[in-house]
Each structure stands twice: as C-alpha cells, then as structure tokens.
Design a protein around this motif. Structure first.
Motif, PDB file in Angstrom:
ATOM      1  N   PRO A   1       0.803  -1.234   0.000  1.00 23.07           N
ATOM      2  CA  PRO A   1       0.000   0.000   0.000  1.00 23.07           C
ATOM      3  C   PRO A   1       0.832   1.280   0.000  1.00 23.07           C
ATOM      4  O   PRO A   1       0.459   2.260  -0.642  1.00 23.07           O
ATOM      5  N   GLU A   2       1.957   1.281   0.686  1.00 27.11           N
ATOM      6  CA  GLU A   2       2.798   2.489   0.707  1.00 27.11           C
ATOM      7  C   GLU A   2       3.417   2.760  -0.659  1.00 27.11           C
ATOM      8  O   GLU A   2       3.519   3.907  -1.088  1.00 27.11           O
ATOM      9  N   VAL A   3       3.821   1.695  -1.350  1.00 22.31           N
ATOM     10  CA  VAL A   3       4.378   1.850  -2.698  1.00 22.31           C
ATOM     11  C   VAL A   3       3.285   2.357  -3.637  1.00 22.31           C
ATOM     12  O   VAL A   3       3.505   3.289  -4.415  1.00 22.31           O
ATOM     13  N   TYR A   4       2.115   1.735  -3.562  1.00 25.67           N
ATOM     14  CA  TYR A   4       0.989   2.162  -4.393  1.00 25.67           C
ATOM     15  C   TYR A   4       0.678   3.638  -4.166  1.00 25.67           C
ATOM     16  O   TYR A   4       0.553   4.407  -5.132  1.00 25.67           O
ATOM     17  N   GLN A   5       0.568   4.053  -2.916  1.00 25.00           N
ATOM     18  CA  GLN A   5       0.236   5.451  -2.600  1.00 25.00           C
ATOM     19  C   GLN A   5       1.309   6.410  -3.085  1.00 25.00           C
ATOM     20  O   GLN A   5       1.007   7.483  -3.613  1.00 25.00           O
ATOM     21  N   ALA A   6       2.577   6.035  -2.918  1.00 25.12           N
ATOM     22  CA  ALA A   6       3.678   6.902  -3.357  1.00 25.12           C
ATOM     23  C   ALA A   6       3.669   7.072  -4.873  1.00 25.12           C
ATOM     24  O   ALA A   6       3.818   8.197  -5.382  1.00 25.12           O
ATOM     25  N   LEU A   7       3.490   5.978  -5.599  1.00 21.86           N
ATOM     26  CA  LEU A   7       3.463   6.066  -7.066  1.00 21.86           C
ATOM     27  C   LEU A   7       2.234   6.829  -7.552  1.00 21.86           C
ATOM     28  O   LEU A   7       2.326   7.623  -8.490  1.00 21.86           O
ATOM     29  N   ALA A   8       1.096   6.584  -6.921  1.00 18.90           N
ATOM     30  CA  ALA A   8      -0.120   7.301  -7.301  1.00 18.90           C
ATOM     31  C   ALA A   8       0.051   8.800  -7.059  1.00 18.90           C
ATOM     32  O   ALA A   8      -0.345   9.622  -7.896  1.00 18.90           O
ATOM     33  N   ALA A   9       0.661   9.171  -5.950  1.00 22.35           N
ATOM     34  CA  ALA A   9       0.885  10.589  -5.647  1.00 22.35           C
ATOM     35  C   ALA A   9       1.869  11.213  -6.630  1.00 22.35           C
ATOM     36  O   ALA A   9       1.664  12.342  -7.101  1.00 22.35           O
ATOM     37  N   ALA A  10       2.921  10.492  -6.960  1.00 20.64           N
ATOM     38  CA  ALA A  10       3.899  11.007  -7.931  1.00 20.64           C
ATOM     39  C   ALA A  10       3.246  11.200  -9.293  1.00 20.64           C
ATOM     40  O   ALA A  10       3.461  12.225  -9.957  1.00 20.64           O
ATOM     41  N   GLY A  11       2.437  10.249  -9.720  1.00 23.81           N
ATOM     42  CA  GLY A  11       1.741  10.363 -10.999  1.00 23.81           C
ATOM     43  C   GLY A  11       0.764  11.527 -11.012  1.00 23.81           C
ATOM     44  O   GLY A  11       0.692  12.279 -11.990  1.00 23.81           O
ATOM     45  N   ALA A  12       0.027  11.696  -9.931  1.00 29.40           N
ATOM     46  CA  ALA A  12      -0.934  12.805  -9.842  1.00 29.40           C
ATOM     47  C   ALA A  12      -0.224  14.149  -9.879  1.00 29.40           C
ATOM     48  O   ALA A  12      -0.672  15.078 -10.552  1.00 29.40           O
ATOM     49  N   ALA A  13       0.899  14.255  -9.187  1.00 29.15           N
ATOM     50  CA  ALA A  13       1.656  15.508  -9.185  1.00 29.15           C
ATOM     51  C   ALA A  13       2.216  15.814 -10.574  1.00 29.15           C
ATOM     52  O   ALA A  13       2.174  16.963 -11.039  1.00 29.15           O
TER      53      ALA A  13
ATOM     54  N   LEU B   1       6.671  16.391 -17.287  1.00 29.04           N
ATOM     55  CA  LEU B   1       6.528  15.414 -18.365  1.00 29.04           C
ATOM     56  C   LEU B   1       7.488  14.247 -18.154  1.00 29.04           C
ATOM     57  O   LEU B   1       7.097  13.077 -18.250  1.00 29.04           O
ATOM     58  N   ILE B   2       8.741  14.547 -17.856  1.00 31.10           N
ATOM     59  CA  ILE B   2       9.729  13.487 -17.627  1.00 31.10           C
ATOM     60  C   ILE B   2       9.339  12.660 -16.398  1.00 31.10           C
ATOM     61  O   ILE B   2       9.454  11.431 -16.407  1.00 31.10           O
ATOM     62  N   ALA B   3       8.839  13.321 -15.368  1.00 23.51           N
ATOM     63  CA  ALA B   3       8.376  12.591 -14.179  1.00 23.51           C
ATOM     64  C   ALA B   3       7.218  11.661 -14.537  1.00 23.51           C
ATOM     65  O   ALA B   3       7.174  10.505 -14.093  1.00 23.51           O
ATOM     66  N   LEU B   4       6.284  12.150 -15.355  1.00 25.31           N
ATOM     67  CA  LEU B   4       5.144  11.330 -15.768  1.00 25.31           C
ATOM     68  C   LEU B   4       5.613  10.110 -16.559  1.00 25.31           C
ATOM     69  O   LEU B   4       5.145   8.990 -16.331  1.00 25.31           O
ATOM     70  N   ILE B   5       6.543  10.311 -17.463  1.00 26.17           N
ATOM     71  CA  ILE B   5       7.091   9.203 -18.251  1.00 26.17           C
ATOM     72  C   ILE B   5       7.764   8.190 -17.322  1.00 26.17           C
ATOM     73  O   ILE B   5       7.593   6.973 -17.477  1.00 26.17           O
ATOM     74  N   THR B   6       8.504   8.672 -16.359  1.00 27.53           N
ATOM     75  CA  THR B   6       9.192   7.794 -15.418  1.00 27.53           C
ATOM     76  C   THR B   6       8.203   7.015 -14.565  1.00 27.53           C
ATOM     77  O   THR B   6       8.355   5.807 -14.354  1.00 27.53           O
ATOM     78  N   VAL B   7       7.161   7.687 -14.098  1.00 28.56           N
ATOM     79  CA  VAL B   7       6.159   7.018 -13.259  1.00 28.56           C
ATOM     80  C   VAL B   7       5.413   5.946 -14.045  1.00 28.56           C
ATOM     81  O   VAL B   7       5.231   4.823 -13.554  1.00 28.56           O
ATOM     82  N   ILE B   8       4.982   6.252 -15.272  1.00 30.73           N
ATOM     83  CA  ILE B   8       4.242   5.235 -16.028  1.00 30.73           C
ATOM     84  C   ILE B   8       5.153   4.053 -16.359  1.00 30.73           C
ATOM     85  O   ILE B   8       4.706   2.902 -16.351  1.00 30.73           O
ATOM     86  N   ASN B   9       6.420   4.312 -16.606  1.00 28.66           N
ATOM     87  CA  ASN B   9       7.348   3.199 -16.833  1.00 28.66           C
ATOM     88  C   ASN B   9       7.482   2.331 -15.589  1.00 28.66           C
ATOM     89  O   ASN B   9       7.558   1.102 -15.680  1.00 28.66           O
TER      90      ASN B   9
END
Length: 156
Positions: free
Chosen positions: A9-21, A130-138
């Motif tokens: 859950p912590e990994v999920y929340q961190a990635l979801a927050a990074a993607g949203a940001a 944009l680069i953060a979004l690309i990194t998160v989706i990867n």
C-alpha cells in the motif's frame, strides 16, 4: 483482488501521488494520457493500456488519435508539434537507447535533438513534470508486467 493488494500500500500510494503531481504539473490531461498509452505500448503493459485507453476516451480523445498512436511519426496531421515532441521524449526515456546506439560506457541515453525539441515546446517546469510522468508510467508498467496483472487488474 484490488490494485492495493497487488502492491504494498505504501508503494501504491507513493506512485499514485507522484503520478498525480506529474499530471497536475503538466496541465494537459489529454497529452498525459497519450504519453502513458505510448509508454505502455512500448512496455507491453496490458493493464496500463486498458486503464489509460479508457481514461483518454473519457478525456475526449478521438479514436483515430488513439488508433494511430503506435505510428504517430507517420501521421503528421493528427498530432501537434508539442504532442509529437512529448511522444518522441516518451519513447527515448522509455527505451533509453537513443537512436539504437550506445555510448562508450554502454549506457543508454536520450538524444540531444529529442530533448531539445521537447524543451522548445514546454516550460522548464512542464518538461520536468513530463519526464516525471514518463518515469512514473514506466515504473507502473514494470510493476504490472512483472506481477502479470492482466487488463482490469485481476491477478491470474
């Protein structure tokens, strides 16, 4: 099984927050979905493709633009120069092999021309997002493919 059960859950929340940001900072929800679809296509992530194809349609993206995303370089009039720069950067960051060659150190790279083109269409802040979004989706792609999560999130 929910997505939160497939990951800590912590990994999920961190990635979801990074993607949203990253999405918020990019401030272009349709482009964000195109980028996430293209990375997911390259990484063969059916789970993420299913999700982001649905989200793109909800954002009002046309079927033609979704359908031809795999061949975006050949369809000049379907995507703006800004979108094309983002898609090229998405491919370069996702594949990290530049033009297919390697540096002397053996490490992949994002070609200068791709980065420079993207920098010409985005502010410094938007480019970082944009680069953060690309990194998160990867990261999501790699997690879902590694866990063998099929479309819809049901674990086999």
């Amino acid at each position: 099984m929910s997505r939160t059960q497939l990951l800590d859950p912590e990994v999920y929340q961190a990635l979801a927050a990074a993607g949203a940001a990253a999405k918020k900072g990019l401030d272009d929800p349709v482009l964000a979905e195109l980028v996430m679809i293209r990375a997911s296509q390259l990484n063969h992530c059916a789970f993420c493709l299913d999700m982001h194809l649905r989200l793109a349609r909800r954002q009002g993206e046309s079927e033609d633009r979704i359908h031809f995303l795999t061949a975006w370089e050949e369809t000049e009039d379907l995507y703006s120069d800004r979108e094309r720069a983002a898609l090229a950067l998405t491919e370069a960051v996702t594949l990290l092999t530049g033009d297919g060659s390697r540096t002397e150190s053996g490490k992949g790279f994002v070609p200068d021309r791709v980065y420079t083109e993207a920098a010409g269409h985005f502010t410094e802040t938007a480019l970082a997002h944009l680069i953060a979004l690309i990194t998160v989706i990867n990261t999501w792609n790699r997690l879902m493919v590694s866990r063998r999560v099929p479309p819809g999130g049901r674990q086999p």
